[in-house]
Design a protein around this motif. Structure first.
Motif, PDB file in Angstrom:
ATOM      1  N   LEU A  75       0.695  -1.169  -0.130  1.00 26.23           N
ATOM      2  CA  LEU A  75      -0.095  -0.179  -0.048  1.00 26.23           C
ATOM      3  C   LEU A  75       0.804   1.281  -0.019  1.00 26.23           C
ATOM      4  CD1 LEU A  75      -2.977  -1.030   2.548  1.00 26.23           C
ATOM      5  CD2 LEU A  75      -2.601  -1.277  -0.205  1.00 26.23           C
ATOM      6  N   THR A  76       2.277   1.151   0.698  1.00 24.62           N
ATOM      7  CA  THR A  76       2.917   2.426   0.413  1.00 24.62           C
ATOM      8  C   THR A  76       3.596   2.350  -1.024  1.00 24.62           C
ATOM      9  OG1 THR A  76       3.799   1.925   2.909  1.00 24.62           O
ATOM     10  CG2 THR A  76       5.240   3.326   1.640  1.00 24.62           C
ATOM     11  N   PHE A  77       3.768   1.468  -1.495  1.00 24.82           N
ATOM     12  CA  PHE A  77       4.219   1.408  -3.044  1.00 24.82           C
ATOM     13  C   PHE A  77       2.994   2.070  -3.885  1.00 24.82           C
ATOM     14  CE2 PHE A  77       3.953  -0.754  -7.188  1.00 24.82           C
ATOM     15  CZ  PHE A  77       5.044  -0.066  -7.835  1.00 24.82           C
ATOM     16  N   PHE A  78       1.772   1.802  -3.543  1.00 24.09           N
ATOM     17  CA  PHE A  78       0.533   2.164  -4.244  1.00 24.09           C
ATOM     18  C   PHE A  78       0.568   3.929  -3.952  1.00 24.09           C
ATOM     19  CE2 PHE A  78      -3.857   4.045  -3.909  1.00 24.09           C
ATOM     20  CZ  PHE A  78      -4.368   3.356  -5.043  1.00 24.09           C
TER      21      PHE A  78
ATOM     22  N   LEU B  12       3.492   2.294 -14.343  1.00 18.80           N
ATOM     23  CA  LEU B  12       3.668   2.391 -12.922  1.00 18.80           C
ATOM     24  C   LEU B  12       2.356   2.229 -12.167  1.00 18.80           C
ATOM     25  CD1 LEU B  12       5.595   3.233 -10.669  1.00 18.80           C
ATOM     26  CD2 LEU B  12       5.331   5.557 -11.193  1.00 18.80           C
ATOM     27  N   ILE B  13       1.336   2.987 -12.668  1.00 14.60           N
ATOM     28  CA  ILE B  13       0.113   3.082 -12.027  1.00 14.60           C
ATOM     29  C   ILE B  13      -0.593   1.860 -11.928  1.00 14.60           C
ATOM     30  CG2 ILE B  13      -1.469   3.683 -13.743  1.00 14.60           C
ATOM     31  CD1 ILE B  13      -2.428   5.752 -11.732  1.00 14.60           C
ATOM     32  N   ILE B  14      -0.490   0.683 -13.219  1.00  9.59           N
ATOM     33  CA  ILE B  14      -1.054  -0.335 -13.079  1.00  9.59           C
ATOM     34  C   ILE B  14      -0.226  -1.180 -11.961  1.00  9.59           C
ATOM     35  CG2 ILE B  14      -1.340  -2.444 -14.407  1.00  9.59           C
ATOM     36  CD1 ILE B  14      -3.397  -0.561 -15.227  1.00  9.59           C
ATOM     37  N   ALA B  15       0.989  -1.200 -12.061  1.00 14.51           N
ATOM     38  CA  ALA B  15       1.738  -1.922 -10.992  1.00 14.51           C
ATOM     39  C   ALA B  15       1.158  -1.671  -9.544  1.00 14.51           C
ATOM     40  CB  ALA B  15       3.255  -1.888 -11.294  1.00 14.51           C
TER      41      ALA B  15
ATOM     42  N   SER C 238      -0.972  -4.459  -7.399  1.00 13.77           N
ATOM     43  CA  SER C 238      -0.270  -5.017  -6.133  1.00 13.77           C
ATOM     44  C   SER C 238      -1.163  -4.725  -4.923  1.00 13.77           C
ATOM     45  CB  SER C 238       1.158  -4.381  -5.982  1.00 13.77           C
ATOM     46  OG  SER C 238       1.189  -3.124  -5.652  1.00 13.77           O
ATOM     47  N   ALA C 239      -1.936  -3.328  -4.891  1.00 16.19           N
ATOM     48  CA  ALA C 239      -2.589  -3.017  -3.870  1.00 16.19           C
ATOM     49  C   ALA C 239      -3.882  -3.769  -3.879  1.00 16.19           C
ATOM     50  CB  ALA C 239      -2.999  -1.376  -3.842  1.00 16.19           C
ATOM     51  N   THR C 240      -4.371  -4.040  -5.030  1.00 18.43           N
ATOM     52  CA  THR C 240      -5.651  -4.715  -5.429  1.00 18.43           C
ATOM     53  C   THR C 240      -5.406  -6.156  -4.585  1.00 18.43           C
ATOM     54  OG1 THR C 240      -6.039  -3.811  -7.119  1.00 18.43           O
ATOM     55  CG2 THR C 240      -7.289  -5.725  -6.958  1.00 18.43           C
ATOM     56  N   ALA C 241      -4.369  -6.957  -4.652  1.00 20.02           N
ATOM     57  CA  ALA C 241      -4.300  -8.131  -3.842  1.00 20.02           C
ATOM     58  C   ALA C 241      -4.325  -8.003  -2.655  1.00 20.02           C
ATOM     59  CB  ALA C 241      -2.861  -8.763  -4.661  1.00 20.02           C
TER      60      ALA C 241
END
Length: 190
Positions: A75-78, A122-125, A129-132
């Motif tokens: 979530l921080t990466f998001f 980048l935004i899709i990544a 990842s946050a979706t998981a």
């Protein structure tokens, strides 16, 4: 005097017969600007909503459970990914305005297309990842003995889910911006 009047008529008739493709290119550039503004709002709002999301759940008087976005690196990466894309979109708004003024600019459109593609990745990544993690928060995983936390932390889960919607919406807009840029480059080359 007569020669001046004839010359003025000729100039105005040239303006009336302007190339319609320039008007279409300008319209495409205006659409690009509008989509960029909406995508900027989506990414920055998603980053702010996620970064300010936390919920405290007091259980008994001795135990306090807290859920924060920065408890999970994903979530921080998001938040970081959405902030970078939002900053990029803000920085490239003047270039988008330049494309309205000069619809035939090719090199700057190619630069935008390359950076738009990188930002879309980048935004899709970040959103994927946050979706998981959000999925695990809602449903858990019985094989790994991970419990779903959204029954207890409803406000937290609603906010992070809403943040994901904004981020994926911005990703869709970036996809359309890339298509618009490609069409503009094709039109300028032909």
């Amino acid at each position: 005097m007569k020669g001046g009047a004839v010359e003025a008529v000729q100039v105005s008739s040239r303006d009336n017969n302007a190339d319609p493709s320039v008007g279409l290119s300008r319209g495409i550039s205006i659409l690009d600007l509008i989509l960029r503004i909406i995508a900027t709002v989506g990414t920055l709002a998603s980053a702010v909503v996620m970064a300010t999301t936390e919920q405290t759940l007091p259980i008994f008087s001795q135990f306090i459970f807290r859920a924060q976005y920065n408890d999970l690196p994903t979530l921080t990466f998001f938040v970081i990914a959405n902030s970078i894309v939002g900053g990029y979109l803000v920085l490239f708004l003047p270039l988008s305005i330049f494309h309205i003024i000069r619809p035939s600019a090719k090199i700057s459109r190619i630069i935008c297309l390359v950076f738009d593609t990188v930002m879309l990745a980048l935004i899709i990544a970040g959103a994927s990842s946050a979706t998981a993690i959000v999925y695990l928060a809602h449903h858990g995983n019985s094989n790994a003995n991970w419990l779903a936390i959204c029954q207890q932390f409803k406000s937290f889960c609603q906010r992070i889910s809403g943040s994901l919607i904004g981020s994926f919406g911005a990703a869709v807009l970036l996809f359309f911006i890339i298509i618009i840029s490609a069409v503009s480059i094709y039109r300028a080359a032909g």
